[in-house]
Design an enzyme around this catalytic site. Structure first.
Site: not given
Ligand code: G6P
Length: 630
Positions: A503, A27, A510, A81, A625, A115-116, A526, A2, A507
């Site tokens: 990672e 975001r 996502e 959001w 984000k 927000n929150g 396993h 948000c 990616k």
């Molecule tokens: C969200 C973002 C990720 C990020 C994670 C942690 O899920 O989409 O890209 O890695 O938050 O965020 P931070 O700002 O704590 O690295």
């Protein structure tokens, strides 16, 4: 997640509010809205609150406000959001309070964005309903609007102060009242909120992120936990937690660089692609000024000396979420091998709620791009509450709550990251964590001057090494054409490269929505081997390290089941392309730093696969984000 923008001004503020929302779009959000005080611009208009809300993009909201002639000099705006209630217009902010007995459906007295998450919203809702308040949404936010209304008796600031005292949970709010056309009141606890001091005309702004005000003002006050702020034309007033309204709190006004350059795409199709290609610069900026390994690199903003802390600690506890968690997983290998320090890495949302055994001599390291991730902040506070006071953050935002709350810090200089899928933040975190490893190794007497020189030389070479890896893009694109037709993928790595496989899988899922999983290659037999068929591509990160021969055996196991391998191989591994094995040869590089390089083709693979599938690369569905709620 948000986003909030608010303003008190003399001019029509709607274009600036909407532009602010556009700057926060990256975001992640699923609906948006704006409310203004109709008479704030033109006193001849009847006093009243006007609003426009939409479940489409902010660009559509702009068309809507133009068509409906929503304009005013005082206003608040929001990108939502969804947490409580589906992403539908009636749940979008701003929320209005409908006064008791107001059955006509016309807006009530209070407009509010939030927000929150309010944890006690159900009991507050029941109490307000019993008093006759009518709810039109499923949100926790609407409760706050009615609550402010219920406390209002001529002074919005006092009403907000009384209302927030009843809230449990996290919030940043901005509130207006029908009877006070030139006033916006804000409050924060657990969610970020900043004040933008206007540069003319007595106007002032509120926002959840300074980026929303880029180009409007660079004079920013970071509100602190529990702060309330009263914005009026030509003045603002901040009151800290638990204070009386008559004692203003002093908060420094900082000049914050506008991030306007970051918003330009240049020759790139997407921010994610731009950010992948910015990695050489981001790494060189992050390492700028690092002449040698000295603990001072990690000193705290309040003057806490890192060398004292480093001498005291006997272990490391890393706390983070998402991509940042995976950089922590990679750092564990460095910290144990190079610095000889026992290291534990925990997902922040798990750590904060489990019973753990605290070690007051542990260095608690939080890793966070934004510095505002709710779970990581809560995990830090949990560790502190258990008596762990040695805290350090690797963070990309110098002004964030995380940097303020940790004793020590290393600020990465990735620049603003807009793409939801993190790329340059990850590699710069790894650079910061490698420096931390060396600093800890040095303080434990485990780093000779020769080793230090060799590591530093390799770090300085990283931007060039990254350029060489980026030049592999055409080969990765040909892999991506195959992946775009798949629905599943497996990623294998060993040792330091297992977190890189994790990672890479993250990616891909996502942004391309392909189901991807990563395993340490030794685990193949396993379980995951049962899934291997010609429809399950297997990506293998194969650096020439001590585990190469074992990895080659794992690859044979995949081939024997008709699995197709996509291998990132070092030059001297003697792994060649053949039937069912596609090899991209990595340029020569320095072994300990290879995670920073191997992750790049995996970022490009996810990016080009997503492009081939036509997904919204920079704003993947359901993701945000910066996750500022639990
Ligand atoms: C969200 C973002 C990720 C990020 C994670 C942690 O899920 O989409 O890209 O890695 O938050 O965020 P931070 O700002 O704590 O690295």
């Amino acid at each position: 997640m948000c986003g909030i923008v608010g303003a008190v001004s003399m001019r029509n503020i709607v274009p600036i509010l909407v532009q602010g929302l556009q700057r926060l779009e990256y975001r992640g959000y699923d609906s948006c809205g704006v409310a203004v005080h109709a008479s704030s611009l033109d006193a001849t208009r009847p006093a009243g609150l006007q609003r426009a809300r939409s479940t489409a993009r902010v660009a559509e909201l702009l068309e809507q406000v133009q068509t409906d002639r929503v304009d005013g000099a005082t206003g608040i705006a929001h990108t939502r959001w969804a947490t409580h209630g589906a992403p539908e217009v009636h749940n979008a902010h701003p929320h209005f309070s409908h006064g008791t007995g107001d059955a006509s459906g016309t807006p009530g007295r209070v407009a509010l964005v939030h927000n929150g998450i309010i944890e006690n919203h159900e009991e507050l809702r029941a109490a307000l309903q019993a008093r006759g308040y009518v709810f039109t949404s499923q949100t926790d936010t609407e409760v706050i609007a009615h609550l402010v209304d219920s406390h209002y008796s001529g002074d919005l600031f006092e009403a907000v102060q009384a209302a927030v005292a009843q809230l449990h949970g996290a919030y940043a709010i901005a509130v207006m009242h029908r009877d006070e056309p030139h006033r916006v009141v804000g409050a924060r606890a657990g969610s970020p909120l900043i004040l933008g001091v206007g540069t003319g005309g007595g106007e002032h702004f509120l926002a959840s992120d300074a980026m929303a005000l880029a180009g409007v003002t660079d004079q920013i006050v970071y509100l602190e936990e529990g702060d309330l702020v009263d914005l009026q034309l030509g003045r603002y007033w901040i009151v800290g937690k638990g204070r009386e309204a008559l004692t203003p709190a002093q908060r420094p006004v900082r000049t914050v660089q506008a991030h306007s350059g970051a918003a330009e795409l240049g020759p790139y199709r997407h921010y994610m692609q731009k950010e992948i290609f910015e990695q050489p610069r981001a790494i060189s900026d992050t390492l700028e000024g690092v002449e040698g390994i000295v603990p001072e690199l990690f000193d705290g903003a309040d003057g806490t000396a890192a060398w004292r802390v480093f001498k005291e600690i006997d272990s490391v506890l890393i706390l983070a979420c998402g991509t940042s968690y995976y950089s922590g997983c990679a750092a564990k290998y460095w910290l144990e091998e190079i610095a000889g320090i026992p290291t534990q890495v925990e997902v922040a949302s798990e750590y904060r709620y489990r019973t753990s055994v605290p070690n007051p001599r542990s260095l608690v390291v939080t890793i966070t791009q934004s510095g505002e991730t709710a779970d990581t902040l809560a995990a830090l506070r949990h560790a502190q509450s258990l008596g762990m006071q040695h805290t350090l953050t690797i963070c990309n935002v110098a002004t964030s709550a995380m940097v303020r709350e940790c004793k020590l810090a290393y600020i990465t200089r990735a620049g603003v990251e807009i793409g939801v899928a993190s790329t340059k933040a990850f590699t710069t975190q790894l650079a910061g964590l490698f420096l931390l490893t060396l600093a800890l190794a040095q303080s434990k007497g485990r780093l000779t001057p020769e080793q230090e020189a060799a590591h530093l030389k390799a770090m300085r070479h990283l931007p060039v090494a990254l350029q060489a890896v980026l030049a592999l893009e055409p080969q990765v694109i040909s892999w991506a054409e195959d992946f775009a037709r798949m629905e599943n993928a497996l990623f294998l790595g060993r040792g330091l490269h297992y977190p890189i496989a994790l990672e890479g899988a993250l990616k891909l899922k996502e942004i391309s929505y392909i189901h991807a999983e990563a395993y340490p290659a030794g685990e193949l037999k396993h379980g995951p081997l049962a899934l291997v068929t010609s429809a399950m591509p297997v990506v293998t990160v194969a650096p020439n390290d001590a585990l190469l021969e074992k990895l080659k055996s794992n690859m044979q196991e995949v081939r024997a089941r008709a699995g197709v391998l996509y291998v990132l191989a070092d030059a001297d591994t003697r792994i060649e392309s053949s039937e069912g094995i596609h090899v991209i040869r990595m340029p020569e590089h320095y072994g300990p730093l290879s995670p920073l390089l191997h992750v790049v083709p995996l970022q490009l693979l996810a990016y080009h696969t997503a492009c081939a599938r036509g997904t919204d690369v920079d704003k993947p569905r359901n993701l945000a984000k910066s996750v500022t709620v639990e």
